[in-house]
Every structure is written in C-alpha cells, then in structure tokens.
Design an enzyme around this catalytic site. Structure first.
Site, PDB file in Angstrom:
ATOM      1  N   ARG A   7       1.394 -13.022 -13.785  1.00 39.87           N
ATOM      2  CA  ARG A   7       1.968 -12.619 -15.067  1.00 39.87           C
ATOM      3  C   ARG A   7       2.163 -11.097 -15.043  1.00 39.87           C
ATOM      4  O   ARG A   7       1.321 -10.373 -14.517  1.00 39.87           O
ATOM      5  CB  ARG A   7       0.955 -12.999 -16.162  1.00 39.87           C
ATOM      6  CG  ARG A   7       1.286 -12.524 -17.539  1.00 39.87           C
ATOM      7  CD  ARG A   7       0.188 -12.882 -18.518  1.00 39.87           C
ATOM      8  NE  ARG A   7      -0.982 -12.006 -18.400  1.00 39.87           N
ATOM      9  CZ  ARG A   7      -1.946 -11.904 -19.315  1.00 39.87           C
ATOM     10  NH1 ARG A   7      -1.898 -12.653 -20.402  1.00 39.87           N
ATOM     11  NH2 ARG A   7      -2.982 -11.100 -19.138  1.00 39.87           N
TER      12      ARG A   7
ATOM     13  N   ASN B 198       0.749  -3.615 -16.179  1.00 34.72           N
ATOM     14  CA  ASN B 198       1.471  -4.487 -15.257  1.00 34.72           C
ATOM     15  C   ASN B 198       2.796  -3.833 -14.858  1.00 34.72           C
ATOM     16  O   ASN B 198       3.277  -2.906 -15.540  1.00 34.72           O
ATOM     17  CB  ASN B 198       1.744  -5.840 -15.918  1.00 34.72           C
ATOM     18  CG  ASN B 198       0.582  -6.812 -15.744  1.00 34.72           C
ATOM     19  OD1 ASN B 198       0.018  -6.907 -14.655  1.00 34.72           O
ATOM     20  ND2 ASN B 198       0.238  -7.519 -16.798  1.00 34.72           N
TER      21      ASN B 198
ATOM     22  N   CYS C 105      -4.545 -11.471  -5.751  1.00 32.03           N
ATOM     23  CA  CYS C 105      -4.900 -11.205  -7.146  1.00 32.03           C
ATOM     24  C   CYS C 105      -6.416 -11.369  -7.268  1.00 32.03           C
ATOM     25  O   CYS C 105      -6.944 -12.471  -7.079  1.00 32.03           O
ATOM     26  CB  CYS C 105      -4.168 -12.191  -8.057  1.00 32.03           C
ATOM     27  SG  CYS C 105      -4.641 -12.012  -9.782  1.00 32.03           S
ATOM     28  N   GLY C 106      -7.108 -10.290  -7.552  1.00 36.44           N
ATOM     29  CA  GLY C 106      -8.586 -10.306  -7.541  1.00 36.44           C
ATOM     30  C   GLY C 106      -9.195 -11.195  -8.613  1.00 36.44           C
ATOM     31  O   GLY C 106     -10.136 -11.963  -8.337  1.00 36.44           O
ATOM     32  N   THR C 107      -8.695 -11.093  -9.844  1.00 32.24           N
ATOM     33  CA  THR C 107      -9.245 -11.963 -10.896  1.00 32.24           C
ATOM     34  C   THR C 107      -8.860 -13.418 -10.600  1.00 32.24           C
ATOM     35  O   THR C 107      -9.602 -14.338 -10.953  1.00 32.24           O
ATOM     36  CB  THR C 107      -8.738 -11.543 -12.293  1.00 32.24           C
ATOM     37  OG1 THR C 107      -7.309 -11.371 -12.251  1.00 32.24           O
ATOM     38  CG2 THR C 107      -9.384 -10.248 -12.770  1.00 32.24           C
TER      39      THR C 107
ATOM     40  N   CYS D 193      -7.848  -6.154 -13.999  1.00 29.74           N
ATOM     41  CA  CYS D 193      -7.239  -6.337 -12.682  1.00 29.74           C
ATOM     42  C   CYS D 193      -8.326  -6.109 -11.631  1.00 29.74           C
ATOM     43  O   CYS D 193      -8.807  -4.980 -11.472  1.00 29.74           O
ATOM     44  CB  CYS D 193      -6.097  -5.341 -12.518  1.00 29.74           C
ATOM     45  SG  CYS D 193      -5.332  -5.448 -10.901  1.00 29.74           S
TER      46      CYS D 193
ATOM     47  N   ASN E 279      -1.653 -16.259 -15.516  1.00 32.44           N
ATOM     48  CA  ASN E 279      -1.429 -16.168 -14.080  1.00 32.44           C
ATOM     49  C   ASN E 279      -1.647 -17.581 -13.525  1.00 32.44           C
ATOM     50  O   ASN E 279      -2.409 -18.366 -14.107  1.00 32.44           O
ATOM     51  CB  ASN E 279      -2.438 -15.211 -13.452  1.00 32.44           C
ATOM     52  CG  ASN E 279      -2.325 -13.810 -14.032  1.00 32.44           C
ATOM     53  OD1 ASN E 279      -1.451 -13.053 -13.652  1.00 32.44           O
ATOM     54  ND2 ASN E 279      -3.181 -13.478 -14.985  1.00 32.44           N
TER      55      ASN E 279
HETATM   56  N1  LIG Z   1      -1.117  -9.424 -13.798  1.00 36.98           N
HETATM   57  C1  LIG Z   1      -2.353  -9.898 -14.306  1.00 36.98           C
HETATM   58  C2  LIG Z   1      -3.492  -8.969 -14.241  1.00 36.98           C
HETATM   59  C3  LIG Z   1      -3.639  -8.387 -12.904  1.00 36.98           C
HETATM   60  C4  LIG Z   1      -4.431  -9.232 -11.995  1.00 36.98           C
HETATM   61  C5  LIG Z   1      -4.627  -8.458 -10.743  1.00 36.98           C
HETATM   62  N2  LIG Z   1      -3.608  -8.416  -9.800  1.00 36.98           N
HETATM   63  C6  LIG Z   1      -5.970  -8.709 -10.142  1.00 36.98           C
HETATM   64  O1  LIG Z   1      -6.181  -8.305  -8.999  1.00 36.98           O
HETATM   65  O2  LIG Z   1      -6.860  -9.220 -10.817  1.00 36.98           O
HETATM   66  C7  LIG Z   1      -2.271 -10.312 -15.768  1.00 36.98           C
HETATM   67  O3  LIG Z   1      -1.389  -9.857 -16.522  1.00 36.98           O
HETATM   68  O4  LIG Z   1      -3.125 -11.096 -16.164  1.00 36.98           O
END
Ligand SMILES: N[C@@H](CCC[C@H](N)C(=O)O)C(=O)O
Length: 258
Positions: free
Chosen positions: A189, A65, A198-200, A74, A170
């Site tokens: 986060r 991060n 944010c993909g997830t 990510c 998040n």
């Molecule tokens: N910052 C997030 C993980 C990253 C998520 C990301 N941007 C995505 O695209 O999934 C964390 O610490 O959980």
C-alpha cells in the site's frame, strides 16, 4: 530549495532519508515527497523518512509512503533509520525511538539491525487467509508457488477489496520452504506495487506461520535478501518479544533541488 539526502536500503526496500534535526522539511507537501521518491524524475525510493529530535527518545522517525502520504510503521525503514542515526552519531549501538506506532528499541550488531516490534494481540482469519496489524495492516495468504505468482494483480484484488477500502491494506503471499523458512512477496500500500521486501509484512507472515505450526525464529527469504523474525507466543495466543532482524545499508548521499 536544495535538499541534502541519504539513500538507504534494507533487503531492497529503499528509502530517501533526511536529517531533519535542524531543518523544517516541508513533508506536508505530498507532491514534493512523491517527486523525491519518483524513480524516473526524482531520487527513487519506496518511501521517505525524516529523522528528527524528540525530547523523550533518541530520535523520532516519521515515515511517508512513495505516494506522498504519511504512513504507518515501516519495519525496514525503521532498521534503516537506526543505521542512519548511528552514522550521524545520534546513537551508538542501541536505540530507543518513536515511530508511528509508538516506542521501539533496536540494536546494531555489525551488518544487522535488530528491531523490536510492538506486541500483536490478535490475528483475524478470513477464509483461508489472515489479517493483522504489525504496525501497518497486513493481509497474509499462503500459496504453493510464490515465485510464479502475479503479485501485482492478486495483490491489487485484495488491496482494493471493499472490506479494506477505507484504510487499505498491504498484501503478502507466503510459501513455506522448510521447517523454519518461508518465502514472502508483498504488494505494498502507498507504493501501489510489489516491493523487494516489507519488514512489517515479513513480521506478519512469520506470526501467521507460527499459527500454521512453524516455530520461532523463522528465516524469511524476500526478493531483496533475507530477514529473520523471532517472537514468543503467549497462552492467550498474543505475540510478544517480536524482533525483526536483517541488514540495512547506506547506498549513496546527494543533494537534489526541488
Ligand atoms: N507501505 C506500508 C508501510 C510500509 C511497510 C514497509 N515497507 C515495511 O518495511 O514495513 C503501508 O502503507 O502500510
């Protein structure tokens, strides 16, 4: 030390990428990662990703991060890493790689990267909101007008709620736009701010949208562009065959001295 890097972005979620196959990038140096991600004093990014060799996979993706800490999965970063691997000649149009949450498959279809996400077994309901893990932990709240929302303020209120204090979360705000389309804004986060995508998080919101009556595939608008999430829901309510689909682009390359 001079560091050669590549800057990629996937729907505005941006990453410093390092080809670590023949290097030994000192990623344990949190201050260095933080510096490289700094938008004023460094290159500027939401995170840093190492692409490295792995004996059993096409490559391994290691994600940090922007705060310098090693991250979980990510989704946008993974799509960018697949594009990067193709550019380096590590893969052709398909990939099987390792990330923080295990194995992933992906394919390159012109501008789009289709990424298979891990199965999601359960979704917890917390009052009117939801909490689930799509490789990273996500809180999901439906709202009527996401455009007007104070994502930073409301996101931080959930992010630092004592329920999530140990690992944090998040926080996603979702607005239903039509029968098959949602608009998502995310407080991330580790970035500790709103990001453009944010993909997830988008994946988590699409699964929660299904629970609320929407059907796969779901189109997702984010501040940085558009994604699509396709999936199957099983009889036991779990989700399988989850795909996150969207663009991933090289922005520029460079060298920076640390
Ligand atoms: N910052 C997030 C993980 C990253 C998520 C990301 N941007 C995505 O695209 O999934 C964390 O610490 O959980």
């Amino acid at each position: 030390m001079a560091i050669s890097f590549y800057k990629y972005q996937g729907t505005g979620n941006d990453f410093v990428m390092v080809d670590n196959r023949k290097l030994n990038f000192p990623a344990e140096d949190e201050e260095l990662v933080k510096h490289l991600c700094d938008r004023r004093k460094g290159i500027g990014a939401d995170g840093l990703i190492l692409l490295q060799d792995h004996p059993d996979y096409d490559f391994e993706m290691v994600y940090y991060n922007a705060d310098g800490r090693v991250g979980s999965m990510c989704g946008n970063g993974a799509r960018c890493t697949v594009r990067f691997a193709r550019q380096l000649g590590v893969i052709e149009d398909v990939a099987c790689f390792l990330a923080a949450d295990g194995e992933h498959q992906a394919s390159v279809e012109r501008d789009l990267i289709q990424l298979k996400m891990n199965d999601v077994k359960s979704i917890e309901q917390i009052g009117p909101d939801y909490y689930l893990n799509t490789g990273s932990p996500h809180y999901v709240r439906f709202v009527d007008n996401a455009e007007q929302l104070d994502v930073y303020g409301e996101g931080r209120a959930v992010r630092y709620n004592e329920r999530f204090s140990e690992v944090g979360t998040n926080v996603n705000f979702v607005q239903r736009l039509s029968e098959n389309e949602i608009f998502v804004r995310t407080y991330e986060r580790g970035v500790e701010d709103e990001t453009l995508s944010c993909g997830t998080g988008v994946t988590a919101c699409a699964l929660v949208a299904k629970i609320n009556g929407m059907q796969s595939p779901i189109k997702v608008k984010v501040l940085g562009g558009e994604l699509e999430v396709a999936f199957e829901q099983q009889e036991d309510s779990s989700f399988k065959q989850i795909y996150l689909i969207g663009p991933a682009k090289l922005v520029f390359t460079g060298t920076i001295s640390s």
